[in-house]
Design a protein around this motif. Structure first.
Motif, mmCIF file in Angstrom:
data_model
loop_
_atom_site.group_PDB
_atom_site.id
_atom_site.type_symbol
_atom_site.label_atom_id
_atom_site.label_comp_id
_atom_site.label_asym_id
_atom_site.label_seq_id
_atom_site.Cartn_x
_atom_site.Cartn_y
_atom_site.Cartn_z
ATOM 1 N N GLN A 45 106.167 25.768 62.324
ATOM 2 C CA GLN A 45 105.171 26.753 61.940
ATOM 3 C C GLN A 45 104.899 26.698 60.444
ATOM 4 O O GLN A 45 105.810 26.545 59.637
ATOM 5 C CB GLN A 45 105.640 28.157 62.336
ATOM 6 N N ILE A 46 103.620 26.815 60.097
ATOM 7 C CA ILE A 46 103.196 26.848 58.705
ATOM 8 C C ILE A 46 102.588 28.227 58.449
ATOM 9 O O ILE A 46 101.762 28.706 59.221
ATOM 10 C CB ILE A 46 102.163 25.748 58.401
ATOM 11 N N TYR A 47 103.004 28.868 57.351
ATOM 12 C CA TYR A 47 102.525 30.203 57.020
ATOM 13 C C TYR A 47 101.532 30.119 55.862
ATOM 14 O O TYR A 47 101.678 29.297 54.958
ATOM 15 C CB TYR A 47 103.695 31.110 56.630
ATOM 16 N N ARG A 48 100.524 30.986 55.888
ATOM 17 C CA ARG A 48 99.488 31.033 54.866
ATOM 18 C C ARG A 48 99.372 32.467 54.356
ATOM 19 O O ARG A 48 99.292 33.398 55.151
ATOM 20 C CB ARG A 48 98.140 30.578 55.436
ATOM 21 N N TRP A 49 99.350 32.640 53.030
ATOM 22 C CA TRP A 49 99.163 33.964 52.461
ATOM 23 C C TRP A 49 98.437 33.849 51.128
ATOM 24 O O TRP A 49 98.330 32.773 50.545
ATOM 25 C CB TRP A 49 100.495 34.693 52.303
ATOM 26 N N VAL A 50 97.916 34.980 50.657
ATOM 27 C CA VAL A 50 97.138 35.047 49.428
ATOM 28 C C VAL A 50 97.865 35.971 48.465
ATOM 29 O O VAL A 50 98.271 37.079 48.831
ATOM 30 C CB VAL A 50 95.707 35.581 49.692
ATOM 31 N N ASP A 51 98.054 35.500 47.215
ATOM 32 C CA ASP A 51 98.770 36.315 46.239
ATOM 33 C C ASP A 51 97.839 37.295 45.541
ATOM 34 O O ASP A 51 96.655 37.412 45.895
ATOM 35 C CB ASP A 51 99.497 35.426 45.222
ATOM 36 N N GLU A 52 98.342 38.007 44.522
ATOM 37 C CA GLU A 52 97.572 39.045 43.841
ATOM 38 C C GLU A 52 96.361 38.477 43.100
ATOM 39 O O GLU A 52 95.373 39.186 42.868
ATOM 40 C CB GLU A 52 98.466 39.806 42.839
ATOM 41 N N ASN A 53 96.405 37.214 42.726
ATOM 42 C CA ASN A 53 95.300 36.589 42.005
ATOM 43 C C ASN A 53 94.295 35.908 42.915
ATOM 44 O O ASN A 53 93.363 35.257 42.437
ATOM 45 C CB ASN A 53 95.852 35.560 41.006
ATOM 46 N N GLY A 54 94.465 36.048 44.197
ATOM 47 C CA GLY A 54 93.527 35.456 45.141
ATOM 48 C C GLY A 54 93.806 34.003 45.482
ATOM 49 O O GLY A 54 93.013 33.369 46.165
ATOM 50 N N LYS A 55 94.937 33.462 45.026
ATOM 51 C CA LYS A 55 95.263 32.064 45.301
ATOM 52 C C LYS A 55 95.962 31.949 46.644
ATOM 53 O O LYS A 55 96.773 32.793 47.023
ATOM 54 C CB LYS A 55 96.151 31.491 44.195
ATOM 55 N N VAL A 56 95.631 30.881 47.375
ATOM 56 C CA VAL A 56 96.172 30.660 48.704
ATOM 57 C C VAL A 56 97.432 29.800 48.604
ATOM 58 O O VAL A 56 97.488 28.858 47.814
ATOM 59 C CB VAL A 56 95.136 29.960 49.603
ATOM 60 N N HIS A 57 98.449 30.148 49.405
ATOM 61 C CA HIS A 57 99.697 29.395 49.439
ATOM 62 C C HIS A 57 100.015 29.033 50.880
ATOM 63 O O HIS A 57 99.718 29.776 51.813
ATOM 64 C CB HIS A 57 100.849 30.218 48.851
ATOM 65 N N PHE A 58 100.631 27.854 51.066
ATOM 66 C CA PHE A 58 101.109 27.406 52.367
ATOM 67 C C PHE A 58 102.590 27.085 52.238
ATOM 68 O O PHE A 58 103.035 26.518 51.240
ATOM 69 C CB PHE A 58 100.352 26.151 52.831
ATOM 70 N N SER A 59 103.372 27.426 53.255
ATOM 71 C CA SER A 59 104.796 27.128 53.246
ATOM 72 C C SER A 59 105.319 27.185 54.674
ATOM 73 O O SER A 59 104.731 27.846 55.539
ATOM 74 C CB SER A 59 105.557 28.135 52.363
ATOM 75 N N ASP A 60 106.427 26.446 54.898
ATOM 76 C CA ASP A 60 107.069 26.529 56.202
ATOM 77 C C ASP A 60 108.076 27.672 56.277
ATOM 78 O O ASP A 60 108.729 27.854 57.296
ATOM 79 C CB ASP A 60 107.774 25.206 56.537
ATOM 80 N N GLU A 61 108.209 28.446 55.187
ATOM 81 C CA GLU A 61 109.063 29.632 55.167
ATOM 82 C C GLU A 61 108.202 30.872 54.985
ATOM 83 O O GLU A 61 107.378 30.938 54.072
ATOM 84 C CB GLU A 61 110.080 29.534 54.036
ATOM 85 N N LYS A 62 108.388 31.856 55.837
ATOM 86 C CA LYS A 62 107.593 33.074 55.774
ATOM 87 C C LYS A 62 108.010 33.916 54.576
ATOM 88 O O LYS A 62 109.204 34.163 54.379
ATOM 89 C CB LYS A 62 107.775 33.884 57.066
ATOM 90 N N PRO A 63 107.056 34.344 53.735
ATOM 91 C CA PRO A 63 107.435 35.167 52.574
ATOM 92 C C PRO A 63 107.971 36.522 53.016
ATOM 93 O O PRO A 63 107.488 37.125 53.979
ATOM 94 C CB PRO A 63 106.114 35.311 51.802
ATOM 95 N N ALA A 64 108.959 37.015 52.268
ATOM 96 C CA ALA A 64 109.616 38.262 52.666
ATOM 97 C C ALA A 64 108.823 39.488 52.241
ATOM 98 O O ALA A 64 108.906 40.539 52.879
ATOM 99 C CB ALA A 64 111.023 38.311 52.066
ATOM 100 N N ASP A 65 108.033 39.386 51.148
ATOM 101 C CA ASP A 65 107.373 40.566 50.605
ATOM 102 C C ASP A 65 105.871 40.563 50.811
ATOM 103 O O ASP A 65 105.175 41.389 50.236
ATOM 104 C CB ASP A 65 107.663 40.672 49.101
ATOM 105 N N LYS A 66 105.332 39.629 51.620
ATOM 106 C CA LYS A 66 103.883 39.565 51.824
ATOM 107 C C LYS A 66 103.587 39.293 53.292
ATOM 108 O O LYS A 66 104.377 38.658 53.988
ATOM 109 C CB LYS A 66 103.252 38.470 50.955
ATOM 110 N N ALA A 67 102.412 39.774 53.705
ATOM 111 C CA ALA A 67 101.953 39.472 55.059
ATOM 112 C C ALA A 67 101.392 38.063 55.085
ATOM 113 O O ALA A 67 100.631 37.669 54.216
ATOM 114 C CB ALA A 67 100.883 40.481 55.485
ATOM 115 N N ALA A 68 101.790 37.288 56.077
ATOM 116 C CA ALA A 68 101.371 35.891 56.169
ATOM 117 C C ALA A 68 100.852 35.615 57.570
ATOM 118 O O ALA A 68 101.277 36.225 58.554
ATOM 119 C CB ALA A 68 102.540 34.957 55.837
#
Length: 236
Positions: A45-68
């Motif tokens: 599984q690949i997770y996708r989320w957007v940070d406070e600056n609007g930048k998109v990130h992809f990772s195979d680890e789900k972030p703990a403090d953000k919805a992905a």
């Protein structure tokens, strides 16, 4: 007249026990295979989320403090395998040196003339815009933009309807596969998206700077110099 087994009943007991052991072994093996398949699918599984600056990130680890969101990669349907009759026919013709025998076609790479980095970048950006939960529109020149709160476009806008959004995204996905050397390159996708976010930020910053320079704004000289330095640092 019914036929009866010539074996005594006691002789059937070991046979039945052996059958039960084989059945249990088959069930256990099938369960292990299914479990391994599920584990490998979960690990991929690949997770996708957007940070406070609007930048998109992809990772195979789900972030703990953000919805992905879980990204579902597009998997092409495998080519159908020839049936047993076709394989026998090919084998016979090949062994007999029959002129009707034709070897299976080889996969040919896409012509390099189709690769276009600029069109690839635009397709990636358009796919990202249509994936955002915000209205999207096209300008008079056909550029697709996201209607964010900091959007500074003042020209004509033709908004994408909800009924058109899915087809537009599929078309952008098809252009990615047509013009990109590697349509599945997540790093290139993130770089193209972040460049677009930076451009929207710089357009907004430039508009605020131009307003601050007007006499009507009455911006203090120190604030104006700070805004100009920030613009040169981030957007020049």
């Amino acid at each position: 007249m019914l036929l009866r087994s010539t074996l005594p009943r006691r002789a059937l007991v070991p046979v039945l026990a052996c059958v039960l052991v084989c059945v249990k072994a088959c069930v256990l093996v099938c369960g292990l295979i299914a479990g391994l398949g599920y584990a490998s699918a979960a690990a991929a599984q690949i997770y996708r989320w957007v940070d406070e600056n609007g930048k998109v990130h992809f990772s195979d680890e789900k972030p703990a403090d953000k919805a992905a969101d879980v990204v579902q990669p597009a998997i092409a349907d495998p080519a159908p395998e020839p049936d047993e009759g076709e394989l026998r026919r090919r084998s016979y013709l090949e062994s007999a040196n029959d002129p009707r025998y034709t070897p299976p076609p080889k996969s040919t790479p896409r012509p390099n003339s189709d690769i276009d980095p600029e069109r690839c970048r635009r397709a990636r950006v358009e796919y990202g815009i249509l994936d955002e939960p915000v209205p999207a529109y096209r300008t008079a020149t056909g550029e697709l933009r996201a209607s964010w709160s900091n959007d500074t476009h003042k020209g004509e806008r033709r908004y994408i309807k909800d009924s058109e959004r899915r087809a537009e995204q599929q078309a952008a996905w098809a252009r990615m596969h047509q013009y990109c050397a590697d349509p599945q390159d997540q790093t290139a996708y993130v770089d193209a998206w972040n460049d677009y976010v930076d451009r929207v930020f710089c357009d907004e910053h430039q508009a605020r700077l131009e307003h601050a320079r007007t006499r009507r704004a009455r911006t203090p000289r120190g604030d104006l110099e700070r805004m100009e330095a920030e613009y040169r640092r981030n957007c020049s």
